[in-house]
Design a protein around this motif. Structure first.
Motif, PDB file in Angstrom:
ATOM      1  N   ALA A 151     -29.314 -29.775 -19.828  1.00 29.12           N
ATOM      2  CA  ALA A 151     -30.027 -29.778 -18.545  1.00 29.12           C
ATOM      3  C   ALA A 151     -31.042 -28.637 -18.491  1.00 29.12           C
ATOM      4  CB  ALA A 151     -29.038 -29.663 -17.391  1.00 29.12           C
ATOM      5  N   LYS A 152     -30.623 -27.457 -18.935  1.00 28.78           N
ATOM      6  CA  LYS A 152     -31.533 -26.305 -18.915  1.00 28.78           C
ATOM      7  C   LYS A 152     -32.719 -26.530 -19.850  1.00 28.78           C
ATOM      8  CE  LYS A 152     -28.318 -22.642 -17.543  1.00 28.78           C
ATOM      9  NZ  LYS A 152     -27.716 -21.335 -17.917  1.00 28.78           N
ATOM     10  N   ARG A 153     -32.446 -27.098 -21.011  1.00 20.32           N
ATOM     11  CA  ARG A 153     -33.529 -27.357 -21.962  1.00 20.32           C
ATOM     12  C   ARG A 153     -34.542 -28.332 -21.366  1.00 20.32           C
ATOM     13  NH1 ARG A 153     -30.714 -29.316 -25.730  1.00 20.32           N
ATOM     14  NH2 ARG A 153     -31.111 -31.502 -25.218  1.00 20.32           N
ATOM     15  N   ASP A 154     -34.037 -29.384 -20.726  1.00 20.32           N
ATOM     16  CA  ASP A 154     -34.931 -30.367 -20.107  1.00 20.32           C
ATOM     17  C   ASP A 154     -35.732 -29.742 -18.968  1.00 20.32           C
ATOM     18  OD1 ASP A 154     -33.985 -32.209 -21.857  1.00 20.32           O
ATOM     19  OD2 ASP A 154     -32.783 -33.335 -20.404  1.00 20.32           O
ATOM     20  N   PHE A 155     -35.066 -28.881 -18.202  1.00 23.44           N
ATOM     21  CA  PHE A 155     -35.753 -28.234 -17.083  1.00 23.44           C
ATOM     22  C   PHE A 155     -36.930 -27.403 -17.580  1.00 23.44           C
ATOM     23  CE2 PHE A 155     -36.531 -24.461 -14.535  1.00 23.44           C
ATOM     24  CZ  PHE A 155     -36.752 -25.003 -13.274  1.00 23.44           C
ATOM     25  N   MET A 199     -19.374 -44.809 -27.699  1.00 26.48           N
ATOM     26  CA  MET A 199     -18.923 -43.768 -26.764  1.00 26.48           C
ATOM     27  C   MET A 199     -20.123 -42.980 -26.238  1.00 26.48           C
ATOM     28  SD  MET A 199     -16.245 -40.646 -27.462  1.00 26.48           S
ATOM     29  CE  MET A 199     -15.877 -39.467 -26.173  1.00 26.48           C
ATOM     30  N   ASP A 200     -20.209 -42.872 -24.908  1.00 28.77           N
ATOM     31  CA  ASP A 200     -21.322 -42.148 -24.306  1.00 28.77           C
ATOM     32  C   ASP A 200     -21.191 -40.649 -24.570  1.00 28.77           C
ATOM     33  OD1 ASP A 200     -22.325 -44.480 -23.309  1.00 28.77           O
ATOM     34  OD2 ASP A 200     -21.323 -44.282 -21.365  1.00 28.77           O
ATOM     35  N   ILE A 201     -22.313 -40.026 -24.866  1.00 26.66           N
ATOM     36  CA  ILE A 201     -22.333 -38.585 -25.083  1.00 26.66           C
ATOM     37  C   ILE A 201     -22.569 -37.898 -23.746  1.00 26.66           C
ATOM     38  CG2 ILE A 201     -23.513 -36.678 -26.222  1.00 26.66           C
ATOM     39  CD1 ILE A 201     -24.275 -38.610 -28.458  1.00 26.66           C
ATOM     40  N   VAL A 202     -21.656 -37.018 -23.363  1.00 33.09           N
ATOM     41  CA  VAL A 202     -21.777 -36.310 -22.091  1.00 33.09           C
ATOM     42  C   VAL A 202     -22.763 -35.161 -22.248  1.00 33.09           C
ATOM     43  CG1 VAL A 202     -20.560 -34.985 -20.329  1.00 33.09           C
ATOM     44  CG2 VAL A 202     -19.409 -36.896 -21.464  1.00 33.09           C
ATOM     45  N   ARG A 203     -23.766 -35.160 -21.391  1.00 33.41           N
ATOM     46  CA  ARG A 203     -24.760 -34.090 -21.433  1.00 33.41           C
ATOM     47  C   ARG A 203     -24.132 -32.761 -21.030  1.00 33.41           C
ATOM     48  NH1 ARG A 203     -30.070 -34.455 -20.931  1.00 33.41           N
ATOM     49  NH2 ARG A 203     -30.105 -33.195 -19.036  1.00 33.41           N
ATOM     50  N   THR A 204     -24.634 -31.703 -21.616  1.00 31.29           N
ATOM     51  CA  THR A 204     -24.122 -30.367 -21.333  1.00 31.29           C
ATOM     52  C   THR A 204     -25.077 -29.611 -20.413  1.00 31.29           C
ATOM     53  OG1 THR A 204     -25.257 -29.344 -23.212  1.00 31.29           O
ATOM     54  CG2 THR A 204     -23.076 -30.313 -23.627  1.00 31.29           C
ATOM     55  N   VAL A 205     -24.609 -28.466 -19.937  1.00 30.34           N
ATOM     56  CA  VAL A 205     -25.458 -27.597 -19.129  1.00 30.34           C
ATOM     57  C   VAL A 205     -26.679 -27.170 -19.940  1.00 30.34           C
ATOM     58  CG1 VAL A 205     -25.614 -25.339 -18.013  1.00 30.34           C
ATOM     59  CG2 VAL A 205     -23.592 -26.764 -17.655  1.00 30.34           C
ATOM     60  N   SER A 206     -26.465 -26.906 -21.217  1.00 29.97           N
ATOM     61  CA  SER A 206     -27.575 -26.508 -22.089  1.00 29.97           C
ATOM     62  C   SER A 206     -28.630 -27.604 -22.178  1.00 29.97           C
ATOM     63  CB  SER A 206     -27.057 -26.173 -23.495  1.00 29.97           C
ATOM     64  OG  SER A 206     -26.208 -25.045 -23.458  1.00 29.97           O
ATOM     65  N   ALA A 219     -33.883 -32.960 -14.516  1.00 30.10           N
ATOM     66  CA  ALA A 219     -33.010 -32.403 -15.556  1.00 30.10           C
ATOM     67  C   ALA A 219     -31.561 -32.850 -15.403  1.00 30.10           C
ATOM     68  CB  ALA A 219     -33.085 -30.880 -15.545  1.00 30.10           C
ATOM     69  N   VAL A 220     -31.170 -33.228 -14.177  1.00 35.40           N
ATOM     70  CA  VAL A 220     -29.788 -33.675 -13.956  1.00 35.40           C
ATOM     71  C   VAL A 220     -29.723 -35.174 -13.657  1.00 35.40           C
ATOM     72  CG1 VAL A 220     -29.036 -31.407 -13.177  1.00 35.40           C
ATOM     73  CG2 VAL A 220     -29.868 -33.062 -11.496  1.00 35.40           C
ATOM     74  N   GLY A 221     -30.825 -35.874 -13.945  1.00 33.59           N
ATOM     75  CA  GLY A 221     -30.823 -37.327 -13.813  1.00 33.59           C
ATOM     76  C   GLY A 221     -31.099 -37.861 -12.427  1.00 33.59           C
ATOM     77  N   ASN A 222     -31.630 -37.026 -11.536  1.00 35.02           N
ATOM     78  CA  ASN A 222     -31.977 -37.480 -10.186  1.00 35.02           C
ATOM     79  C   ASN A 222     -33.479 -37.683 -10.062  1.00 35.02           C
ATOM     80  OD1 ASN A 222     -29.525 -35.274  -8.673  1.00 35.02           O
ATOM     81  ND2 ASN A 222     -29.294 -37.399  -9.276  1.00 35.02           N
ATOM     82  N   SER A 223     -33.869 -38.497  -9.102  1.00 33.69           N
ATOM     83  CA  SER A 223     -35.285 -38.700  -8.824  1.00 33.69           C
ATOM     84  C   SER A 223     -35.716 -37.730  -7.728  1.00 33.69           C
ATOM     85  CB  SER A 223     -35.544 -40.133  -8.353  1.00 33.69           C
ATOM     86  OG  SER A 223     -36.798 -40.231  -7.708  1.00 33.69           O
ATOM     87  N   PRO A 224     -36.653 -36.831  -8.007  1.00 40.43           N
ATOM     88  CA  PRO A 224     -37.092 -35.890  -6.968  1.00 40.43           C
ATOM     89  C   PRO A 224     -37.710 -36.598  -5.773  1.00 40.43           C
ATOM     90  CG  PRO A 224     -38.530 -35.787  -8.902  1.00 40.43           C
ATOM     91  CD  PRO A 224     -37.342 -36.596  -9.287  1.00 40.43           C
TER      92      PRO A 224
END
Length: 233
Positions: free
Chosen positions: A10-14, A1-8, A83-88
């Motif tokens: 994303a913020k941590r990665d940012f 089962m895939d783990i859904v990333r949280t807002v936290s 942080a949200v999985g996009n390529s800048p």
């Protein structure tokens, strides 16, 4: 089962990627944009497209206008997208492609894009993107998509965009793209309102910084004579 990333997550990665502090009024802008992009990224119906990319880059560039140091902007944008999985890089490239195409079109062509752009070779990437959306019954509409669509229309207008005419054009495009008309209108009104509010906040901040600078200079000027008076020996 895939783990859904949280807002936290994303913020941590940012903040792991962009380690320099972000100026106060802009921090909220970035975090709200990040949350919006993150929630879309974990939505099963969401699919990245070039109009969305244009919306992301336009929102970032306009809301971050005036940010200092300017040299931090690329790092902030890169961290935001990653942080949200996009390529800048892809986001910037896709946005630039649509911007370039739009400058060669007219609002009338955009209003009837499904027929007017079919034979316009230079507009093929835009036509393909809009066609894919129009035929996607589960298309996930977003405010950032609306901003991207509005930006295409702005670029296709030689003079200042007439808001009444813009609404008519967007309504026509919205019909063929099966977009929620009322939500599209409200999202763009909120977008314009937020730009105005941020501009006012920047002016207030600039005035406060200038007042603080003058107070500091006055204090230093008052202290200077006292510091220069020789003491009795």
């Amino acid at each position: 089962m895939d783990i859904v990333r949280t807002v936290s997550d994303a913020k941590r990665d940012f903040y792991a990627q962009h380690t320099r502090p972000i100026n106060s009024i802009y921090r909220r802008v970035i975090e709200e944009l990040m949350v919006e992009m993150h929630l879309l990224s974990v939505n099963a119906a969401f699919r990245y497209d070039s109009v969305y990319a244009l919306g992301v880059t336009t929102a970032f560039d306009r809301f971050m206008s005036g940010y200092t140091p300017i040299s931090d902007l690329d790092s902030i944008f890169s961290a935001l997208c990653t942080a949200v999985g996009n390529s800048p890089e892809q986001c910037r490239q896709d946005a630039q492609t649509l911007n370039t195409i739009a400058t060669q079109l007219t609002p009338e062509q955009l209003a009837t894009w499904d027929s007017a752009l079919v034979s316009v070779a230079a507009a093929q990437p835009l036509y393909d993107a809009l066609k894919a959306i129009a035929f996607n019954d589960s298309f996930k509409y977003s405010r950032l998509f609306a901003i991207g669509l509005y930006t295409v229309l702005e670029q296709a207008t030689d003079e200042a965009l007439d808001q009444e005419q813009a609404q008519i054009t967007l309504q026509e495009m919205g019909k063929t793209l099966h977009l929620p008309a009322e939500k599209l209108k409200k999202d763009l009104e909120l977008y314009q309102s937020n730009l105005d509010k941020l501009s006012q906040a920047k002016e207030v901040l600039a005035d406060a910084l200038e007042a603080s600078r003058k107070q500091r200079e006055n204090r230093e000027a008052e202290q200077a004579p006292a510091d220069s008076v020789p003491s009795d020996s």
